[in-house]
Structures are given as C-alpha cells and as structure tokens.
Design an enzyme around this catalytic site. Sequence first.
Site, PDB file in Angstrom:
ATOM      1  N   HIS A   8      -7.280   2.641   0.320  1.00 54.98           N
ATOM      2  CA  HIS A   8      -6.569   1.357   0.351  1.00 54.98           C
ATOM      3  C   HIS A   8      -5.058   1.524   0.110  1.00 54.98           C
ATOM      4  O   HIS A   8      -4.240   1.032   0.877  1.00 54.98           O
ATOM      5  CB  HIS A   8      -7.098   0.432  -0.757  1.00 54.98           C
ATOM      6  CG  HIS A   8      -8.583   0.373  -0.866  1.00 54.98           C
ATOM      7  ND1 HIS A   8      -9.346  -0.454  -0.087  1.00 54.98           N
ATOM      8  CD2 HIS A   8      -9.464   1.032  -1.680  1.00 54.98           C
ATOM      9  CE1 HIS A   8     -10.615  -0.325  -0.415  1.00 54.98           C
ATOM     10  NE2 HIS A   8     -10.716   0.573  -1.373  1.00 54.98           N
TER      11      HIS A   8
HETATM   12  C1  BDR Z   1      -8.110  -1.593  -4.915  1.00 47.31           C
HETATM   13  O1  BDR Z   1      -8.824  -1.527  -6.147  1.00 47.31           O
HETATM   14  C2  BDR Z   1      -8.492  -0.363  -6.847  1.00 47.31           C
HETATM   15  O2  BDR Z   1      -9.589   0.155  -7.517  1.00 47.31           O
HETATM   16  C3  BDR Z   1      -7.902   0.581  -5.834  1.00 47.31           C
HETATM   17  O3  BDR Z   1      -6.954   1.426  -6.468  1.00 47.31           O
HETATM   18  C4  BDR Z   1      -7.253  -0.348  -4.828  1.00 47.31           C
HETATM   19  O4  BDR Z   1      -5.935  -0.663  -5.186  1.00 47.31           O
HETATM   20  C5  BDR Z   1      -9.115  -1.744  -3.797  1.00 47.31           C
HETATM   21  O5  BDR Z   1      -9.858  -2.902  -3.985  1.00 47.31           O
END
Ligand code: BDR
Length: 349
Positions: free
Chosen positions: A267
């Site tokens: 992400h």
């Molecule tokens: C987001 O949640 C976090 O755990 C990850 O780093 C990312 O930013 C994804 O939903």
Amino acid sequence: MPAVFADLDTGVDDAMALVYLLACEEVDLVGIASTAGNVSAHQVCHNNLALLELCGVSGVPVSLGSEQPLSIPLRTAEDTHGPAGLGYAELAAPSTEATSYDAAQAWIRAAHAHPGELIGLVTGPLTSLALALRADPELPQLLRRLVIMGGSFDYRGNTSPVTEWNIHVDPEAAAEVFAAFGRHAEHASELPLVCGLNITESIVLTPQILARLATAAGAETHTMGPDDDLGRRSTATNPLIRVLEDAMRFYFEFHFRQGEGYLAHLHDPFAAAVALDPTLVTARPATIDVELHGTLTRGMTVADMAGHWGREPNAAVVTSGAPHTTRPLAEVFFDHYIERVGPFLQRLS
Ligand code: BDR
Ligand code: CA
C-alpha cells in the site's frame, strides 16, 4: 527538487516507502512525522530514526506524534507488522533523536518553509495532520500536493468489513482532514489524491519480485516461499536487503495466514510513488466523508462521486493506472520501485 514531507506509522510497508523516498535522488525529504498506528508513536519514531541511519541518511528531522488518536484509544497491529513494526527485522538502536517539536508542528514548519511547493504523503492514521490543521487551518493552501494512503472505495475493508486500517484507527482525524480540504478546495492546486484498498490491494508483492529487488541490489539471496520455516532469517549478502526481507517475511506470513497467499500488499510504497508522480494513476474527484456513528460502519470512507450531497469535491479517489496504458499497474510500479531502490541499496552495501 520536490520537497516531500512523509507522515508514517512504520510499519513494514511504510519502511519500504521510506527506503523508496530515500532512494529517489530527485526528492528532498524535508521531514518525517511518526504517527501512532501499526505500533506506538514512540516505536514508529524509533523505526524511522533507525531506518534513516541504516540508509546512511542524516539531517532529515523526525518528529514524534501523539500517542493516541484524537478521541479513541489507540489500536495497534503487531499481528500484521511484528512486535516492533518491522516484522522479524531487528534494527540497531538509533544514535539520533526526535525533534523537540512534535509531528503536528513538523507539518506546519515544513509547509511554511516550502510554501506552495511541499508534497505531503500520509501512510498512517491522519492524527498528526488533523492536529496540524487544528493549529493552522490555512495549511491546505500551502501544500502543492497531498497523497493519502487510506480508505476503501466500492471495495471491502481490511480491518472491518468496510473499513481500512489507517482510517479505522482514527476516524475522527480522517473526517477532520477531509473536511479541511473541502473548505479549501478552490484554492488547492490539486485535490488530495487518495489511494484506497481498491487500488493498493492490486499492488501485490511476491517473493519472486522481492528476489528481483535483491538481484538489482547486487545481492545473493534465497527466494522465500510458504514451505520455508516460519520466521526463517534472511542470509542475503546485502545488509539492507536482509532487513527488508526479514520485515517482509513477517508480512508475507500474515497475508498467508489470512488466506490471501504468500504475498503482501504494498500500500504505502505505491502511495509514495503516486506522491512523486501522479501521472502514474487515474483519479476521480469526489466528496469523501467518514462514517463516525454507524454501529457496523464506523470508520467507513464514503465517497460521493455524483454530487448527491451538493458539496464540492474535497479529494480525488485513485481508481486505476494511467489512462491509455495496457501494462498492469503493479508491473509498472514494481519496475519503477526496483529501478530506484535496487541501485540505492547496492551503494549502501
Ligand atoms: C495500511 O494499514 C497499515 O497497516 C499499512 O501500513 C498501510 O498503511 C493499509 O490498510
Ligand atoms: Ca502505514
């Protein structure tokens, strides 16, 4: 050289995003906010300082955020990111310290130091940015661009059936940030770009792609797989690749346990790439609001793309890759990531 301010809750994929920003020679990373989320704000700060040191970077101020979201207790994600946020990786204690001012002040200082030029990137909960906006409501007009990893649009959640982690941890902060950008929409040079799970879950890192990164860094390594012993440590010949592989193995194992396969969604590095080059993606203007009261839907991001609410757009939701490109977005992204990060890591070995 674009000035970038990164607000992270480091976190395995945040770490991959930070390394990417450091690898991009055209980027002037002017500050880092350490926001509580995946782990406590103190741990996030420790991870950010330690990663900078490991990458041989000095002079980037790292600021500590609030230990709690705006109005609810903090929830953390050690099951996803490991006990200290970096999976199985264990980093040496940093010799540097956080700034005397906090993460909200860091946002304000960076925006005023680079009026109209600063690119803001948020890959964690929006707590620090919301606090900065409370202290300086004119902040949106000072930014050149804001890119947020958060939310989920016409797509499932990853924390509840309808919520994405970064918004779920501090829904009030997210609501305040979207409202603030709504008030300044007509002055903003660009609407904040929002990379939700609908797009970031298409950015699937496999052990084979990670092995390509190691090769690009000139390192020999073992390509990981689901048959490996749990927690097996990297023997890669490059120290930074060892850290990233040890971190990523935990993330792979988490996704595997979830039934998603031996892979990981990147992400945050994707959002970082969009922050530097929005032409990578297609986005749709929308009015985003956050559900704060639903008993089943609290923390859900609701995007009005058809003007039902009669409110001006306050964001642009990333919906797909660049127009007229036939190559899959993930392929474009990983080629770009490896091209940048591989040689950087090689230089550090
Ligand atoms: C987001 O949640 C976090 O755990 C990850 O780093 C990312 O930013 C994804 O939903
Ligand atoms: Ca994150």
